[in-house]
Design a protein around this motif. Structure first.
Motif, PDB file in Angstrom:
ATOM      1  N   ALA A 259       0.824  -1.205   0.000  1.00  0.00           N
ATOM      2  CA  ALA A 259       0.000   0.000   0.000  1.00  0.00           C
ATOM      3  C   ALA A 259       0.858   1.254   0.000  1.00  0.00           C
ATOM      4  O   ALA A 259       0.551   2.228  -0.714  1.00  0.00           O
ATOM      5  N   LEU A 282     -11.297   2.764   1.432  1.00  0.00           N
ATOM      6  CA  LEU A 282     -10.163   1.862   1.626  1.00  0.00           C
ATOM      7  C   LEU A 282     -10.625   0.494   2.108  1.00  0.00           C
ATOM      8  O   LEU A 282     -11.769   0.320   2.524  1.00  0.00           O
ATOM      9  N   LEU A 297      -1.344   4.907   3.655  1.00  0.00           N
ATOM     10  CA  LEU A 297      -1.725   5.845   2.600  1.00  0.00           C
ATOM     11  C   LEU A 297      -1.254   7.264   2.895  1.00  0.00           C
ATOM     12  O   LEU A 297      -1.483   8.170   2.085  1.00  0.00           O
ATOM     13  N   HIS A 368      -8.365   2.398  -2.204  1.00  0.00           N
ATOM     14  CA  HIS A 368      -7.354   1.387  -1.835  1.00  0.00           C
ATOM     15  C   HIS A 368      -8.058   0.046  -1.740  1.00  0.00           C
ATOM     16  O   HIS A 368      -9.036  -0.110  -1.020  1.00  0.00           O
ATOM     17  N   VAL A 378      -4.192   1.025  -5.842  1.00  0.00           N
ATOM     18  CA  VAL A 378      -4.554   2.357  -5.360  1.00  0.00           C
ATOM     19  C   VAL A 378      -4.895   3.207  -6.572  1.00  0.00           C
ATOM     20  O   VAL A 378      -4.136   3.253  -7.537  1.00  0.00           O
TER      21      VAL A 378
END
Length: 386
Positions: A259, A282, A297, A368, A378
């Motif tokens: 991520a 997400l 993130l 995400h 993403v």
């Protein structure tokens, strides 16, 4: 997308998929005959299930590619659709995802061949020991990751329960969500224990559903008089690196580094940063993963996610509204559809069409989507004049 439902309450996968595809085409203002390629995602299903679903719309002879990337399947189909358009291979592509799930925790479908998560299980067992009988497989990973964070930063694990409470509050305004009843922190904490800091109300439910998106070139949109006010500004897919397996860190085992890398690529490509993001969908398969993803993130610095939650910076009135749809925890998680349902929510937010869920002043929206095994996608969406 179509409303998500509990297993046993839905139409069959092909009818759900066809319904979501029709809705996407109607929203776009085009016919199925104008679609040049299709990428169809699902995890539990036979090969060519994508064709089975789309043939309800017609047999036009276009390429239909079936996609399976665990829980990131829907956004993987979107990633492929965007690449096809960006490369010039096609002007108009359909991304579709669906899942018809059984009740209960996820299990391996085949026991006569190597387990795709075998290397992950080896690390998990070395770090935290063999899980007991009957413990849901996924919870052992994400619960373990939450425990690792608690041990490093000394936080009260009760903070994870606040994410479930927030999720239900958001879902109350989403007619597509499965769970819209409100819960309290006390109810979340007193629910049956699953693993580590996780209780049942901190785990996403098995769900049936479908979602779809039409991706086209600016030229196609202009030629056909279509709205073009939402664009994919940047997108990245990553898979595991050595750090997943060599660090001995349960957080990295569930995709933290994937991520971080994917988000970094997206921010750099788009020329924006997390401070520019007002709304995020997400992958909150478990409360602990939403919590960790705040940091991966870049929505809040490493080690500050507890304060981020306690200050309400993850909801309306805070810094970034996280999972206004209710997320996987409350909206539901039909594996193949999840990434495209996230897409639908964020497009509605950017268009100002999210009703009582609407976030103010949305210019960028971040998505995400994570799959163990592993893949992370993403995507950054932007509102433009069009």
């Amino acid at each position: 997308m179509i409303p998500f439902t509990k297993p046993g309450k839905s139409d069959s996968y092909d009818l759900m998929g066809a319904s979501a595809a029709r809705r996407a085409l109607e929203d776009a203002g085009i016919s199925y005959e104008q679609v040049q390629q299709a990428f169809v995602g699902y995890v539990y299903g036979d090969s060519t299930s994508g064709q089975k679903a789309l043939y309800h719309l017609g047999q036009t002879g276009i390429p239909v590619v079936n996609v399976n990337n665990n829980c990131s399947t829907g956004s993987s189909a979107l990633w492929l659709a965007r690449q096809a358009v960006a490369s010039g291979a096609a002007d108009c592509v359909l991304a579709l995802g669906f899942e018809q799930m059984n009740p209960g925790a996820l299990t391996a479908m085949y026991t006569d061949r190597p387990d795709v998560l075998g290397a992950f299980a080896d690390v998990r067992d070395q770090v935290q020991g063999m899980p007991g009988d009957g413990v849901p497989m996924a919870a052992t990973y994400f619960g373990g990751a939450g425990t690792a964070y608690v041990e490093e930063f000394g936080i009260d694990p009760a903070v994870f329960a606040r994410i479930s409470v927030k999720s239900r509050k958001h879902a109350a305004n989403n007619p597509y969500a499965v769970f819209r009843d409100q819960v309290t922190v006390e109810e979340v904490l007193s629910a049956p224990h699953i693993f580590g800091p996780l209780t049942r109300l901190q785990c996403c439910p098995p769900t049936c559903g479908a979602a779809a998106a039409v991706v086209c070139s600016p030229e196609f949109a202009k030629r056909h008089g279509l709205r073009s006010d939402v664009v994919i500004a940047a997108q990245a897919m990553t898979t595991d690196t050595d750090s997943t397996f060599k660090s001995g860190d349960m957080r990295k085992l569930i995709g933290y580094d994937m991520a971080v890398e994917a988000a970094g690529r997206v921010y750099e490509a788009a020329g924006v940063g997390p401070e520019d993001i007002r709304v995020v969908e997400l992958h909150d398969c478990f409360t602990t993963n939403e919590f960790l993803t705040y940091e991966s993130l870049g929505l809040t610095p490493v080690g500050t996610a507890e304060r981020f939650v306690m200050d309400g910076d993850n909801t309306y009135g805070g810094r970034v509204v996280t999972n206004p749809s209710g997320g996987l925890l409350s909206k539901g998680h039909p594996l193949g559809a999840t990434g495209l349902a996230q897409c639908a929510e964020l497009v509605w937010q950017l268009r100002g069409e999210a009703g009582n869920r609407q976030v103010e002043d949305v210019g960028f929206a971040l998505q995400h989507n994570l799959g163990l095994g592993g893949a992370c996608v993403v995507t950054l969406y932007a509102k433009v004049d069009g």
